[in-house]
Scaffold this active site. Structure first.
Site, PDB file in Angstrom:
ATOM      1  N   CYS A 183      39.482  32.654  63.189  1.00  0.00           N
ATOM      2  CA  CYS A 183      38.552  32.183  64.221  1.00  0.00           C
ATOM      3  C   CYS A 183      37.133  32.492  63.785  1.00  0.00           C
ATOM      4  CB  CYS A 183      38.874  32.860  65.542  1.00  0.00           C
ATOM      5  SG  CYS A 183      40.476  32.351  66.121  1.00  0.00           S
TER       6      CYS A 183
ATOM      7  N   GLY B 108      37.246  43.061  34.153  1.00  0.00           N
ATOM      8  CA  GLY B 108      38.099  43.017  35.343  1.00  0.00           C
ATOM      9  C   GLY B 108      38.574  41.586  35.542  1.00  0.00           C
TER      10      GLY B 108
ATOM     11  N   TYR C 189      39.709  39.590  42.580  1.00  0.00           N
ATOM     12  CA  TYR C 189      38.914  39.715  43.814  1.00  0.00           C
ATOM     13  C   TYR C 189      39.437  38.861  44.964  1.00  0.00           C
ATOM     14  CZ  TYR C 189      35.884  41.851  40.340  1.00  0.00           C
ATOM     15  OH  TYR C 189      35.406  42.640  39.324  1.00  0.00           O
TER      16      TYR C 189
HETATM   17  C1  LIG Z   1      32.804  45.002  38.787  1.00  0.00           C
HETATM   18  C2  LIG Z   1      32.579  45.852  37.621  1.00  0.00           C
HETATM   19  C3  LIG Z   1      33.233  45.577  36.419  1.00  0.00           C
HETATM   20  C4  LIG Z   1      34.110  44.366  36.220  1.00  0.00           C
HETATM   21  O1  LIG Z   1      33.379  43.198  36.266  1.00  0.00           O
HETATM   22  P1  LIG Z   1      34.136  41.806  35.960  1.00  0.00           P
HETATM   23  O2  LIG Z   1      33.086  40.786  36.233  1.00  0.00           O
HETATM   24  O3  LIG Z   1      35.265  41.720  36.913  1.00  0.00           O
HETATM   25  O4  LIG Z   1      34.565  41.859  34.549  1.00  0.00           O
HETATM   26  C5  LIG Z   1      33.067  46.453  35.375  1.00  0.00           C
HETATM   27  N1  LIG Z   1      32.279  47.547  35.495  1.00  0.00           N
HETATM   28  C6  LIG Z   1      31.621  47.839  36.638  1.00  0.00           C
HETATM   29  C7  LIG Z   1      30.801  49.048  36.710  1.00  0.00           C
HETATM   30  C8  LIG Z   1      31.743  47.001  37.729  1.00  0.00           C
HETATM   31  O5  LIG Z   1      31.089  47.299  38.850  1.00  0.00           O
END
Ligand SMILES: *Cc1c(COP(=O)(O)O)cnc(C)c1O
Length: 434
Positions: A363, A294, A393
């Site tokens: 605030c 991700g 994120y």
């Molecule tokens: C958050 C998550 C990802 C992605 O993680 P990154 O650190 O953004 O690569 C992949 N698989 C699961 C199950 C996650 O919860």
């Protein structure tokens, strides 16, 4: 700071360029705060994952974009065009992917608590595979799939019991995690037995996700060893041969200079070698490998632009620079104390000799973007301020705290630019008020 990612460069005039674009011009066109994305960088990372994984694990290996990192319609269009799979974790993400025309048979549905309505919605949308977190969910997926006359493809989320030596808040592969079923406690084998016994699911294999901000192959190699051993044990005990092994996400990204530089392709190839050795050692059929990046797909493709407002100096104590955004568009410092690189794009040639707390306009005293930021002493109202590496994120965790409308998302690419998400207005803040 401009070598955090190759899409950053300082011009001879001392201005920060992002994707070779002058940030002041973009700020004037779209206003601030502004989320910018380098679409070419996102595509480059997708291609890197696809080719490295195919080389490491074989032709059928597939990266799934963990869309919680940044989820909006155009992002799923990119993933569709780049031949990626996707992780989705909610009805909202499923609906957004569908809106983009993303082929949902390539979507994997996570989350540790799917309601009956969530499961039914996912089945109706044709989501390809469920990643079940616990026994209750296996039963619920089977019951609801049966009521639709369907059979749901299933992976089971397993906790391999590995501490990734990163932050506690993002360490999810340990035995006491809220996610998954642990091998160590025997619950992993039990849920597997259950999944093989219920009528309307077709168990395909296993998933694990150990942590976040991982900068070397070691953590993934250790989980490959543990998971392949588990696959062999399942084959021995239950006679079930998994055809899919999903290694999760978590590859790291450089937010600041002190974060390590690493070669992602080389790391994936190293994990591939470990995988082949483990499969040979255990004498099992090599499963198809999935990964779920991700952050590493989108983080350094993103940059947030703000305008400086109040500059406050408290002699003998602290200096503050306030910007026209904050925890509502980037809650990560408030949540985890996350490090970011902050600079003034139009004053890159000036020496940054003073330190400031860069704070938002909410605030809330915890509304901090970053502490101890070195900025030029000339910093003043109206200056442009950039926070780098905000592609993951930030937009996806943004809130309407203080009824602050969310900034727009603008994508830059070789073909030009496009607004991927328009700027919210004050009227949007009471759109649903009755
Ligand atoms: C958050 C998550 C990802 C992605 O993680 P990154 O650190 O953004 O690569 C992949 N698989 C699961 C199950 C996650 O919860």
């Amino acid at each position: 700071m401009h070598d955090l990612c190759k899409n950053l460069r300082v011009s001879p005039e001392g201005r920060l360029l992002f994707h070779e674009r002058d940030l002041k011009e973009l700020a004037e066109t779209y206003g601030t705060p502004l989320y910018l994305f380098d679409e070419d960088r996102i595509r480059e990372m997708c291609r890197l994952y696809r080719s490295a994984m195919q080389e490491a694990f074989g032709e059928d290996a597939l990266p799934l974009y963990a869309s919680k990192a940044a989820s909006f319609t155009h992002m799923y269009r990119i993933m569709k065009e780049e031949g990626m799979g996707c992780d989705v974790v909610s009805r909202g993400e499923i609906a957004t992917a569908k809106n983009a025309g993303f082929d949902l048979s390539r979507a994997f549905y996570h989350s540790n608590n799917k309601t009956d309505e969530d499961i039914a919605f996912a089945l109706q949308c044709g989501v390809g595979c469920f990643v079940a977190d616990n026994e209750e969910e296996v039963r619920a997926v089977s019951r609801i799939a049966a009521s639709f006359g369907k059979k749901a493809r299933l992976l089971l989320r397993i906790t391999p019991g590995i501490d990734p030596h990163t932050y506690e808040e993002v360490a999810t592969g340990k035995v006491d995690s809220k996610f998954g079923s642990a091998i160590e406690t025997g619950q992993a084998m039990e849920i597997c037995r259950l999944a093989l016994s219920v009528p309307a699911v077709s168990l395909e294999g296993f998933h694990c996700h150990v942590g976040s901000q991982v900068f070397d192959a070691d953590v993934f190699c250790r989980s490959v060893d543990v998971m392949v051993d588990f696959l062999a044990e399942v084959k021995r005990e239950l006679g079930f041969e998994a055809s899919v092994l999903d290694l999760g996400g978590g590859w790291g990204v450089r937010y600041v200079h002190s974060d390590p530089v690493y070669d992602l392709r080389a790391c994936i190839l190293t994990v591939g070698e470990t995988f082949r050795r483990a499969v040979a050692r255990c004498g099992i059929k090599a499963p198809r490998i999935l990964m779920e990046p991700g952050r590493s797909i989108v983080a350094d493709a993103g940059l947030t632009l703000y305008t400086v407002g109040t500059v406050k100096r408290i002699p003998g104590y602290k200096n503050y620079v306030s910007v026209n955004g904050g925890m509502a568009d980037n809650p990560r410092f408030a949540l985890y104390g996350s490090a970011y690189t902050v600079c003034l794009p139009e004053k890159m040639a000036e020496e940054a000799q003073d330190t400031y707390s860069v704070v938002g306009c909410c605030c809330e005293s915890g509304d901090i973007i970053q502490e101890n930021v070195a900025l030029p002493a000339s910093v003043t109202r109206g200056d442009l301020l950039a926070v780098l590496t905000t592609g993951a994120y930030n937009y996806s965790m943004a809130s309407h705290y203080n009824r602050i409308p969310k900034p727009p998302v603008v994508m830059l690419s070789g073909e030009g630019e496009r607004i991927a998400v328009r700027r919210e207005t004050a009227e949007d803040m009471f759109r649903y008020d009755e």
